[in-house]
Design a protein around this motif. Structure first.
Motif, mmCIF file in Angstrom:
data_model
loop_
_atom_site.group_PDB
_atom_site.id
_atom_site.type_symbol
_atom_site.label_atom_id
_atom_site.label_comp_id
_atom_site.label_asym_id
_atom_site.label_seq_id
_atom_site.Cartn_x
_atom_site.Cartn_y
_atom_site.Cartn_z
ATOM 1 N N GLU A 1 0.032 1.619 5.618
ATOM 2 C CA GLU A 1 -1.399 1.378 5.827
ATOM 3 C C GLU A 1 -1.593 0.186 6.780
ATOM 4 O O GLU A 1 -2.450 0.215 7.656
ATOM 5 C CB GLU A 1 -2.062 1.107 4.476
ATOM 6 C CG GLU A 1 -3.557 1.074 4.563
ATOM 7 C CD GLU A 1 -4.207 0.845 3.208
ATOM 8 O OE1 GLU A 1 -3.660 1.333 2.200
ATOM 9 O OE2 GLU A 1 -5.230 0.153 3.177
ATOM 10 N N ASN B 1 -3.546 10.720 6.666
ATOM 11 C CA ASN B 1 -4.618 11.216 5.795
ATOM 12 C C ASN B 1 -5.656 11.996 6.594
ATOM 13 O O ASN B 1 -6.131 13.039 6.164
ATOM 14 C CB ASN B 1 -5.315 10.037 5.108
ATOM 15 C CG ASN B 1 -4.764 9.799 3.729
ATOM 16 O OD1 ASN B 1 -3.810 10.460 3.319
ATOM 17 N ND2 ASN B 1 -5.356 8.868 3.006
ATOM 18 N N ASN B 2 -5.968 11.474 7.760
ATOM 19 C CA ASN B 2 -6.946 12.134 8.629
ATOM 20 C C ASN B 2 -6.429 13.513 9.071
ATOM 21 O O ASN B 2 -7.185 14.480 9.149
ATOM 22 C CB ASN B 2 -7.202 11.224 9.834
ATOM 23 C CG ASN B 2 -8.168 11.821 10.820
ATOM 24 O OD1 ASN B 2 -9.314 12.098 10.474
ATOM 25 N ND2 ASN B 2 -7.725 12.043 12.040
ATOM 26 N N HIS C 1 -0.721 5.543 7.621
ATOM 27 C CA HIS C 1 -1.366 6.144 6.450
ATOM 28 C C HIS C 1 -2.726 6.727 6.848
ATOM 29 O O HIS C 1 -3.087 7.850 6.477
ATOM 30 C CB HIS C 1 -1.514 5.059 5.376
ATOM 31 C CG HIS C 1 -1.899 5.586 4.032
ATOM 32 N ND1 HIS C 1 -2.177 4.766 2.971
ATOM 33 C CD2 HIS C 1 -2.056 6.830 3.568
ATOM 34 C CE1 HIS C 1 -2.494 5.495 1.921
ATOM 35 N NE2 HIS C 1 -2.423 6.748 2.250
ATOM 36 N N GLN C 2 -3.472 5.967 7.653
ATOM 37 C CA GLN C 2 -4.816 6.381 8.057
ATOM 38 C C GLN C 2 -4.765 7.677 8.874
ATOM 39 O O GLN C 2 -5.514 8.620 8.616
ATOM 40 C CB GLN C 2 -5.486 5.285 8.905
ATOM 41 C CG GLN C 2 -5.864 4.023 8.144
ATOM 42 C CD GLN C 2 -4.722 3.024 7.976
ATOM 43 O OE1 GLN C 2 -3.561 3.392 7.946
ATOM 44 N NE2 GLN C 2 -5.056 1.763 7.842
ATOM 45 N N MET D 1 -9.522 8.153 3.088
ATOM 46 C CA MET D 1 -8.662 7.015 2.723
ATOM 47 C C MET D 1 -9.111 6.460 1.376
ATOM 48 O O MET D 1 -10.307 6.316 1.144
ATOM 49 C CB MET D 1 -8.788 5.902 3.771
ATOM 50 C CG MET D 1 -7.893 6.069 4.967
ATOM 51 S SD MET D 1 -6.135 6.086 4.558
ATOM 52 C CE MET D 1 -5.797 4.370 4.192
ATOM 53 N N SER E 1 -10.326 6.729 11.987
ATOM 54 C CA SER E 1 -8.929 6.981 11.586
ATOM 55 C C SER E 1 -7.916 6.268 12.494
ATOM 56 O O SER E 1 -6.790 5.999 12.075
ATOM 57 C CB SER E 1 -8.640 8.480 11.612
ATOM 58 O OG SER E 1 -8.880 8.982 12.913
#
Ligand code: SAM
Length: 258
Positions: free
Chosen positions: A159, A168-169, A164-165, A175, A97
Motif C-alpha cells: 500500500e 484493487n482497482n 495495493h491500490q 480500497m 487509484s
C-alpha cells in the motif's frame, strides 16, 4: 471517464483503463525498487557507478548550493505531494487509484536526479582506521537498511508503494480504510523507517563532507516530515494515535519525548 464507465466496471473500455493503471503502478513500483537499491549503493559507495563521493569535483560552495538545491527539491516534492489537500486537488486530474503510484514515481525520479547530479565534497571528516571497527560500522549501516525494508512490510509495503491500490482497482474492489498498526518495531518507536534511514546515513566508516551534508540535511528533513506525518495520523486515527504518542518514543526507544 464517462458516466457509463463509472457505473459498469465490466465495460471493456473500463477494463483497459484499469489495466493501464495497473501497468503504471507496476512501473512506478519497479522504479522505486531500483531507486532504493541505488540509494544503498550511493550512500555506501558500493557497486553503483556514481556514489556520494564520486564524480567531477566542483568548488566547495558550488557543491553545497547544488546539493542543497537537490535535497530541497526532494523535500518539497515528498512533503507537498503527501498532504491530504494536495491529494484532493491532484485527484481531480488523475484517477484516485494511481495517486500513490504517481507519488512514488515522482519521489523516485527526484531521488535519481539527486544521485545523478550530486556534487561530491570529498574532504574527510572522519575515517575509522581499524578494519574490524570499520566493518562493524558498515554492517550497522546495512542493518539500518534492513530496518527500513522490514518496517515497510510491518505497516503495509504494497500500500505504501501504490501496488495495493492499482491491484484493487484492477479487480474493481474498493480500497479498505487505512488501518493503524503497531507491530514489532512500532512497539518501541513510532517511526522505525525513519530511524532505519538515520542509522543507514550516519553509520559511515569514512565520513566525507558531502556525506555529512547529506546525513545532516536528511535527518533534519525527517524531523520536519515526522511533524507533518503525525498531524495527518492524528487526523486519521484521532485518540488512538494520541495515546500511542504518549506511550511510545518517536525515534529512540530509550528516549521518551513526544
Ligand atoms: C514512509 S511511511 C513512514 C512510516 C513511519 N513514519 C515510519 O518511519 O516507520 C509513511 C506512511 O506511513 C503511514 N503510517 C505511519 N505510521 C503508521 C502506523 N503506525 N500504522 C499505519 N500507518 C502508518 C502514514 O500514514 C504514511 O502514509
Amino acid at each position: 471517464m464517462t458516466e457509463a464507465q463509472v457505473i459498469n466496471p465490466a465495460m471493456p473500455g473500463n477494463r483497459v483503463l484499469r489495466f493501464t493503471a495497473f501497468l503504471f503502478g507496476g512501473v512506478a513500483y519497479l522504479t522505486f525498487l531500483f531507486t532504493i537499491l541505488y540509494a544503498i549503493g550511493f550512500v555506501s559507495g558500493l557497486v553503483v557507478p556514481k556514489a556520494i563521493d564520486t564524480g567531477a569535483n566542483s568548488g566547495i560552495f558550488e557543491a553545497i548550493i547544488v546539493n542543497l538545491a537537490l535535497m530541497s527539491l526532494f523535500a518539497v516534492q515528498h512533503s507537498v505531494m503527501a498532504r491530504k489537500s494536495f491529494k484532493h486537488w491532484w485527484t481531480q486530474f488523475i484517477p484516485k487509484s494511481v495517486e500513490r503510484s504517481t507519488y512514488v514515481l515522482c519521489a523516485s525520479l527526484t531521488l535519481l536526479l539527486l544521485f545523478w547530479q550530486w556534487s561530491p565534497m570529498p574532504a574527510v571528516i572522519w575515517s575509522i582506521q581499524e578494519p574490524e571497527m570499520a566493518m562493524v560500522i558498515a554492517t550497522l549501516s546495512f542493518v539500518g537498511w534492513v530496518i527500513v525494508f522490514t518496517s515497510t512490510f510491518l505497516i503495509n509495503h504494497f500500500e505504501l508503494f501504490g501496488l495495493h491500490q492499482v491491484a484493487n482497482n484492477l479487480v474493481a474492489r474498493e480500497m479498505p480504510p487505512p488501518v493503524f498498526r503497531t507491530p514489532f518495531f512500532y512497539r518501541f518507536v513510532r517511526h522505525p523507517i525513519y530511524l532505519g534511514f538515520i542509522i543507514a546515513f550516519w553509520a559511515a566508516p569514512t565520513m566525507s563532507a558531502g556525506h555529512l551534508l547529506f546525513a545532516a540535511v536528511t535527518t533534519a528533513y525527517i524531523f520536519v516530515g515526522i511533524m507533518l506525518e503525525e498531524r495527518d495520523l492524528v487526523g486519521m486515527f484521532g485518540d488512538e494515535y494520541r495515546r500511542y504518542r504518549e506511550r511510545v518514543s518517536m525515534l529512540f526507544p530509550w528516549y521518551k519525548r513526544s
